[in-house]
Design an enzyme around this catalytic site. Sequence first.
Site, PDB file in Angstrom:
ATOM      1  N   HIS A   3       0.879  -1.169   0.000  1.00  0.00           N
ATOM      2  CA  HIS A   3       0.000   0.000   0.000  1.00  0.00           C
ATOM      3  C   HIS A   3       0.915   1.218   0.000  1.00  0.00           C
ATOM      4  O   HIS A   3       1.514   1.539   1.027  1.00  0.00           O
ATOM      5  CB  HIS A   3      -0.903  -0.053   1.248  1.00  0.00           C
ATOM      6  CG  HIS A   3      -1.762   1.152   1.430  1.00  0.00           C
ATOM      7  ND1 HIS A   3      -2.393   1.437   2.623  1.00  0.00           N
ATOM      8  CD2 HIS A   3      -2.107   2.149   0.568  1.00  0.00           C
ATOM      9  CE1 HIS A   3      -3.083   2.558   2.497  1.00  0.00           C
ATOM     10  NE2 HIS A   3      -2.919   3.013   1.263  1.00  0.00           N
TER      11      HIS A   3
ATOM     12  N   MET B   9       1.719   4.767   0.198  1.00  0.00           N
ATOM     13  CA  MET B   9       1.297   6.114   0.602  1.00  0.00           C
ATOM     14  C   MET B   9       2.482   7.032   0.353  1.00  0.00           C
ATOM     15  O   MET B   9       3.137   7.522   1.275  1.00  0.00           O
ATOM     16  CB  MET B   9       0.859   6.107   2.073  1.00  0.00           C
ATOM     17  CG  MET B   9      -0.499   5.431   2.245  1.00  0.00           C
ATOM     18  SD  MET B   9      -0.782   4.899   3.938  1.00  0.00           S
ATOM     19  CE  MET B   9       0.098   3.343   3.916  1.00  0.00           C
TER      20      MET B   9
ATOM     21  N   GLY C  74      -1.857   7.165   7.232  1.00  0.00           N
ATOM     22  CA  GLY C  74      -0.682   7.680   7.936  1.00  0.00           C
ATOM     23  C   GLY C  74      -0.381   6.943   9.231  1.00  0.00           C
ATOM     24  O   GLY C  74       0.772   6.751   9.574  1.00  0.00           O
TER      25      GLY C  74
ATOM     26  N   GLY D 259      -1.737   3.810  12.278  1.00  0.00           N
ATOM     27  CA  GLY D 259      -2.632   2.745  12.713  1.00  0.00           C
ATOM     28  C   GLY D 259      -3.380   3.179  13.964  1.00  0.00           C
ATOM     29  O   GLY D 259      -3.122   4.255  14.524  1.00  0.00           O
ATOM     30  N   GLY D 260      -4.319   2.349  14.374  1.00  0.00           N
ATOM     31  CA  GLY D 260      -5.000   2.571  15.645  1.00  0.00           C
ATOM     32  C   GLY D 260      -6.083   3.636  15.642  1.00  0.00           C
ATOM     33  O   GLY D 260      -6.557   4.029  16.707  1.00  0.00           O
TER      34      GLY D 260
ATOM     35  N   GLY E 124      -8.256   0.543   7.746  1.00  0.00           N
ATOM     36  CA  GLY E 124      -8.346   1.548   8.805  1.00  0.00           C
ATOM     37  C   GLY E 124      -9.457   1.236   9.780  1.00  0.00           C
ATOM     38  O   GLY E 124     -10.632   1.209   9.408  1.00  0.00           O
TER      39      GLY E 124
HETATM   40  C1  DX5 Z   1      -2.853   3.445   7.796  1.00  0.00           C
HETATM   41  C2  DX5 Z   1      -2.447   2.185   7.112  1.00  0.00           C
HETATM   42  C3  DX5 Z   1      -3.089   0.976   7.651  1.00  0.00           C
HETATM   43  C4  DX5 Z   1      -2.865   0.709   9.114  1.00  0.00           C
HETATM   44  C5  DX5 Z   1      -4.162   0.199   9.637  1.00  0.00           C
HETATM   45  O1  DX5 Z   1      -2.627   4.527   6.987  1.00  0.00           O
HETATM   46  O2  DX5 Z   1      -2.724   2.235   5.725  1.00  0.00           O
HETATM   47  O3  DX5 Z   1      -2.809  -0.181   6.864  1.00  0.00           O
HETATM   48  O4  DX5 Z   1      -1.860  -0.213   9.424  1.00  0.00           O
HETATM   49  O5  DX5 Z   1      -4.077   0.103  10.993  1.00  0.00           O
HETATM   50  P1  DX5 Z   1      -5.358  -0.185  11.891  1.00  0.00           P
HETATM   51  O6  DX5 Z   1      -5.903  -1.503  11.472  1.00  0.00           O
HETATM   52  O7  DX5 Z   1      -4.806  -0.145  13.258  1.00  0.00           O
HETATM   53  O8  DX5 Z   1      -6.344   0.947  11.630  1.00  0.00           O
HETATM   54 ZN    ZN Z   2      -2.543   0.345   4.597  1.00  0.00          ZN
END
Ligand code: DX5
Ligand code: ZN
Length: 221
Positions: free
Chosen positions: A67, A69, A143, A145-146, A175
């Site tokens: 992914h 970004m 950007g 997680g969590g 997300g």
């Molecule tokens: C955030 C990432 C996600 C992230 C998701 O920008 O693209 O892949 O790791 O994390 P969770 O599942 O904690 O929302």
């Molecule tokens: Zn992601």
Amino acid sequence: MVREIRITPSILNADQEHLEDEIERIAKVSDLLHLDIMDDIFVPNFTYDFERACQLIARSSIPVDAHLMVANADLIGPSYAQAGCGSVTIHAEATENIPATLRSIRGEGARAGLAVKPATEITDYAEVVDLVDMFLIMTVEPGFGGQAFMMEMVKKIERAKSMIGSRPIWLQVDGGITQSTIEIATRAGADTFVAGSAVFRSENPGQIVEQLRKLAQSVAG
Ligand code: DX5
Ligand code: ZN
């Protein structure tokens, strides 16, 4: 026809000192490994440089779902495909020539994914639908997680599902996917689920992957 469900754990919130071990904890029960590449330009966070990403791609026993970004996805997307990822997702907001980049990712032998941030409308990309193997609807701001799943994205998942129609295109959400939101996203039409903190902040990541899969399967039509 029963919808096929894929769980793609994100290692963003795994133990970064022991990533290879962390990957092994979920590999047997997961479909792909979601690798978040952040450049501190497109998003205010940095994860791995290309060299480290290539090590992880080479070490993973399951296909990698990158992914990206990153700004300048036109150049970076194809290089991740060439590095051996099973799937490479570029952001619509970060790509100058979306059709050419999707074609070149496919040309390098990977599945081509197109992602949109929460403020970007997915139906604006209807004209590239036949160049896409997976749409990714971000259900948080990319950007970190969590964060909490944005309920207002449910309608967008539904619109993406209608746009896909009967084509064999995967519909991924990323997300805030947890045991309490995966069914909502599945009902809206998603079939491919990224889960980061729900999986890696638990005692038993593999077990959480299995739980998430069961929950999604239980509501998938
Ligand atoms: C955030 C990432 C996600 C992230 C998701 O920008 O693209 O892949 O790791 O994390 P969770 O599942 O904690 O929302
Ligand atoms: Zn992601």
